[in-house]
Design a protein around this motif. Structure first.
Motif, PDB file in Angstrom:
ATOM      1  N   GLN A  97       0.815  -1.204   0.000  1.00  0.00           N
ATOM      2  CA  GLN A  97       0.000   0.000   0.000  1.00  0.00           C
ATOM      3  C   GLN A  97       0.856   1.266   0.000  1.00  0.00           C
ATOM      4  OE1 GLN A  97      -3.610   0.360  -0.023  1.00  0.00           O
ATOM      5  NE2 GLN A  97      -3.214  -1.651  -0.887  1.00  0.00           N
ATOM      6  N   VAL A  98       1.935   1.245   0.756  1.00  0.00           N
ATOM      7  CA  VAL A  98       2.810   2.427   0.777  1.00  0.00           C
ATOM      8  C   VAL A  98       3.519   2.569  -0.564  1.00  0.00           C
ATOM      9  CG1 VAL A  98       4.874   3.422   1.834  1.00  0.00           C
ATOM     10  CG2 VAL A  98       3.066   2.461   3.278  1.00  0.00           C
ATOM     11  N   ALA A  99       3.907   1.452  -1.178  1.00  0.00           N
ATOM     12  CA  ALA A  99       4.519   1.519  -2.510  1.00  0.00           C
ATOM     13  C   ALA A  99       3.568   2.159  -3.507  1.00  0.00           C
ATOM     14  CB  ALA A  99       4.924   0.124  -2.970  1.00  0.00           C
ATOM     15  N   VAL A 100       2.297   1.792  -3.450  1.00  0.00           N
ATOM     16  CA  VAL A 100       1.294   2.391  -4.330  1.00  0.00           C
ATOM     17  C   VAL A 100       1.237   3.896  -4.114  1.00  0.00           C
ATOM     18  CG1 VAL A 100      -1.208   2.576  -4.696  1.00  0.00           C
ATOM     19  CG2 VAL A 100      -0.125   0.324  -4.575  1.00  0.00           C
ATOM     20  N   ARG A 101       1.220   4.316  -2.861  1.00  0.00           N
ATOM     21  CA  ARG A 101       1.066   5.744  -2.562  1.00  0.00           C
ATOM     22  C   ARG A 101       2.301   6.552  -2.944  1.00  0.00           C
ATOM     23  NH1 ARG A 101      -2.328   4.718   3.025  1.00  0.00           N
ATOM     24  NH2 ARG A 101      -3.980   3.591   1.941  1.00  0.00           N
ATOM     25  N   ILE A 102       3.481   5.973  -2.737  1.00  0.00           N
ATOM     26  CA  ILE A 102       4.691   6.679  -3.149  1.00  0.00           C
ATOM     27  C   ILE A 102       4.726   6.813  -4.665  1.00  0.00           C
ATOM     28  CG2 ILE A 102       7.202   6.510  -3.304  1.00  0.00           C
ATOM     29  CD1 ILE A 102       7.217   5.322  -0.503  1.00  0.00           C
ATOM     30  N   GLU A 158      10.289  -2.767  -7.217  1.00  0.00           N
ATOM     31  CA  GLU A 158      10.687  -2.993  -8.597  1.00  0.00           C
ATOM     32  C   GLU A 158       9.867  -4.081  -9.278  1.00  0.00           C
ATOM     33  OE1 GLU A 158      14.835  -3.845  -8.385  1.00  0.00           O
ATOM     34  OE2 GLU A 158      15.398  -1.786  -7.861  1.00  0.00           O
ATOM     35  N   GLY A 159       9.148  -4.870  -8.497  1.00  0.00           N
ATOM     36  CA  GLY A 159       8.402  -5.975  -9.081  1.00  0.00           C
ATOM     37  C   GLY A 159       9.149  -7.278  -9.047  1.00  0.00           C
ATOM     38  N   GLY A 160      10.488  -7.254  -8.925  1.00  0.00           N
ATOM     39  CA  GLY A 160      11.280  -8.468  -8.792  1.00  0.00           C
ATOM     40  C   GLY A 160      11.169  -9.353 -10.017  1.00  0.00           C
ATOM     41  N   ASP A 161      11.513 -10.611  -9.851  1.00  0.00           N
ATOM     42  CA  ASP A 161      11.555 -11.552 -10.967  1.00  0.00           C
ATOM     43  C   ASP A 161      10.176 -11.847 -11.537  1.00  0.00           C
ATOM     44  OD1 ASP A 161      14.196 -13.511  -9.447  1.00  0.00           O
ATOM     45  OD2 ASP A 161      14.279 -11.743 -10.706  1.00  0.00           O
ATOM     46  N   HIS A 162       9.102 -11.581 -10.755  1.00  0.00           N
ATOM     47  CA  HIS A 162       7.765 -11.919 -11.222  1.00  0.00           C
ATOM     48  C   HIS A 162       7.127 -10.784 -12.030  1.00  0.00           C
ATOM     49  CE1 HIS A 162       7.770 -15.612  -8.913  1.00  0.00           C
ATOM     50  NE2 HIS A 162       8.382 -14.924  -7.986  1.00  0.00           N
ATOM     51  N   HIS A 163       7.783  -9.627 -12.097  1.00  0.00           N
ATOM     52  CA  HIS A 163       7.346  -8.520 -12.946  1.00  0.00           C
ATOM     53  C   HIS A 163       5.891  -8.123 -12.714  1.00  0.00           C
ATOM     54  CE1 HIS A 163      11.115  -8.778 -15.079  1.00  0.00           C
ATOM     55  NE2 HIS A 163      10.907 -10.063 -15.265  1.00  0.00           N
ATOM     56  N   HIS A 164       5.496  -8.038 -11.470  1.00  0.00           N
ATOM     57  CA  HIS A 164       4.145  -7.561 -11.161  1.00  0.00           C
ATOM     58  C   HIS A 164       4.156  -6.029 -11.135  1.00  0.00           C
ATOM     59  CE1 HIS A 164       2.065 -11.313  -9.928  1.00  0.00           C
ATOM     60  NE2 HIS A 164       3.289 -11.712  -9.686  1.00  0.00           N
ATOM     61  N   ASP A 181      13.402   4.884   1.144  1.00  0.00           N
ATOM     62  CA  ASP A 181      14.794   4.960   0.688  1.00  0.00           C
ATOM     63  C   ASP A 181      14.979   4.197  -0.620  1.00  0.00           C
ATOM     64  OD1 ASP A 181      15.556   6.489   2.849  1.00  0.00           O
ATOM     65  OD2 ASP A 181      16.332   4.799   4.018  1.00  0.00           O
ATOM     66  N   VAL A 182      14.406   2.990  -0.689  1.00  0.00           N
ATOM     67  CA  VAL A 182      14.516   2.182  -1.898  1.00  0.00           C
ATOM     68  C   VAL A 182      13.912   2.921  -3.093  1.00  0.00           C
ATOM     69  CG1 VAL A 182      13.615   0.100  -3.021  1.00  0.00           C
ATOM     70  CG2 VAL A 182      14.619  -0.053  -0.725  1.00  0.00           C
ATOM     71  N   ALA A 183      12.778   3.607  -2.851  1.00  0.00           N
ATOM     72  CA  ALA A 183      12.073   4.307  -3.921  1.00  0.00           C
ATOM     73  C   ALA A 183      12.664   5.675  -4.236  1.00  0.00           C
ATOM     74  CB  ALA A 183      10.598   4.468  -3.534  1.00  0.00           C
ATOM     75  N   GLY A 184      13.600   6.139  -3.407  1.00  0.00           N
ATOM     76  CA  GLY A 184      14.141   7.482  -3.600  1.00  0.00           C
ATOM     77  C   GLY A 184      13.157   8.562  -3.219  1.00  0.00           C
ATOM     78  N   TRP A 185      12.255   8.258  -2.297  1.00  0.00           N
ATOM     79  CA  TRP A 185      11.211   9.196  -1.872  1.00  0.00           C
ATOM     80  C   TRP A 185      11.721  10.037  -0.715  1.00  0.00           C
ATOM     81  CZ3 TRP A 185       6.740  11.444  -2.888  1.00  0.00           C
ATOM     82  CH2 TRP A 185       5.952  11.931  -1.839  1.00  0.00           C
ATOM     83  N   THR A 186      11.661  11.334  -0.854  1.00  0.00           N
ATOM     84  CA  THR A 186      12.124  12.236   0.204  1.00  0.00           C
ATOM     85  C   THR A 186      11.004  13.131   0.716  1.00  0.00           C
ATOM     86  OG1 THR A 186      12.850  13.845  -1.451  1.00  0.00           O
ATOM     87  CG2 THR A 186      14.485  12.260  -0.660  1.00  0.00           C
ATOM     88  N   GLY A 187       9.771  12.822   0.333  1.00  0.00           N
ATOM     89  CA  GLY A 187       8.648  13.632   0.768  1.00  0.00           C
ATOM     90  C   GLY A 187       8.221  13.304   2.194  1.00  0.00           C
ATOM     91  N   GLN A 188       7.165  13.961   2.624  1.00  0.00           N
ATOM     92  CA  GLN A 188       6.652  13.799   3.981  1.00  0.00           C
ATOM     93  C   GLN A 188       5.740  12.573   4.063  1.00  0.00           C
ATOM     94  OE1 GLN A 188       4.303  17.088   5.356  1.00  0.00           O
ATOM     95  NE2 GLN A 188       3.976  16.220   7.389  1.00  0.00           N
ATOM     96  N   ILE A 189       5.838  11.856   5.186  1.00  0.00           N
ATOM     97  CA  ILE A 189       4.972  10.712   5.448  1.00  0.00           C
ATOM     98  C   ILE A 189       4.122  11.045   6.665  1.00  0.00           C
ATOM     99  CG2 ILE A 189       4.875   8.257   6.055  1.00  0.00           C
ATOM    100  CD1 ILE A 189       7.676   8.014   4.699  1.00  0.00           C
TER     101      ILE A 189
END
Length: 309
Positions: free
Chosen positions: A171-176, A293-299, A241-249
């Motif tokens: 869910q956080v990945a979606v929002r970022i 990134e979706g990993g090996d399953h490319h979702h 950090d992984v996403a390079g997101w520096t905004g407010q949470i």
């Protein structure tokens, strides 16, 4: 060579289990029927006929629901196990092992700081956890009665490529991602006050294959977790950090029902190490990078709107 039947191979964990089975040197055939080909809702006779056609040595049950009514959750977990147990018991000329993926939600609240063991009390506080616990009991009773061999793997909080639904990381990945696409500088989550044991989906898959293939009887219940509790805040900050997101949470969203009453959860994984010769290999950062990134399953990460948990 072992014939392995993976039910739910098109789901999140099922896809990882099927991939691990295909890569395993001791597995000769991996069967991944669609629901049209083998539907547990069709009942014992139909499922038994499908098992006689496919002749698996091991069934790994990865199906289930994350939410729904009490009736739907019970059918998806306890009902599915009941059908499989009876169908497998009818295969008198061919023994089959059943490995099912259960849930840490079966435990309910545990003492802060404790690593919960398989023989600790179970007091689930949600219909989700209770329905999984009922399924665990049904399988254990069947194994004790000699109807089949098998075990429930109590999976803690799985994360990895293809993660979706109400999990915090997905869910956080979606929002970022949505914020990045829309040029926004803040996202909202529920309060990040809980602590959870996060385990990588590929590590769960390795555990499932170990349970499928290890010789001799299995313990009836085996915890599958990282053995370390991490704060929800650490999960979100690592993902940012992984996403390079520096905004407010902002932590101003409603608390999710699935986390109600359980502030802390950590697995004691010593039994898995002894019985399955298994231990987790992948780090939290590895897992969250696969989510992003979706990993090996490319979702592709979908743009969902439910509250993060």
């Amino acid at each position: 060579m072992t014939r392995v039947l993976v039910l739910g191979a098109r789901g999140f964990l099922g896809a990882h289990v099927a991939a691990a089975a295909r890569a395993h040197h001791a597995v000769g055939t991996v069967l991944t029927p669609t629901r049209h080909e083998l539907d547990l809702d069709d009942g014992v006779e139909a499922v038994g006929a499908a098992l006689r056609r496919t002749v698996p040595d091991v069934v790994i049950l990865c199906t289930g629901r994350l939410d729904g009514t009490i009736t739907a959750l019970t059918a998806a977990h306890a009902g599915a196990v009941a059908v499989l147990v009876e169908a497998i018991a009818g295969l008198t000329d061919h023994p089959v092992r059943l490995v099912r993926l259960g849930s840490a939600g079966e435990y309910g609240p545990v003492n802060w700081g404790d690593a919960v063991r398989e023989d600790d009390p179970t007091w689930p506080v949600t219909a989700y956890g209770a329905s999984h616990l009922a399924a665990t009991h049904l399988l254990r009773v069947a194994v004790m009665g000699g109807a089949l061999s098998g075990s429930t793997l109590r999976v803690f909080n799985p994360v990895g490529a293809g993660a979706h639904g109400p999990s915090l990381a997905s869910q956080v990945a979606v929002r970022i991602r949505r914020a990045q696409l829309e040029g926004k500088r803040e996202i909202s989550t529920a309060p990040l006050t809980t602590w959870r044991d996060i385990v990588d989906a590929d590590d769960v898959a390795r555990a499932a294959l170990a349970a499928a293939l290890v010789p001799g009887p299995l313990p009836p219940i085996i915890n599958i977790g990282s053995g370390r509790a991490v704060s929800s805040r650490e999960v979100v900050e690592t993902l940012a950090d992984v996403a390079g997101w520096t905004g407010q949470i902002r932590e101003d969203g409603p608390a999710p029902d699935r986390s109600a009453g359980v502030d802390w959860m950590q697995a004691d994984t010593r039994l898995a190490q002894r019985a399955l010769h298994w231990h987790p290999r992948r780090s939290l950062t590895d897992s969250l990078r696969d989510v992003w990134e979706g990993g090996d399953h490319h979702h592709r990460i979908p743009l969902l709107t439910k509250d993060a948990s």
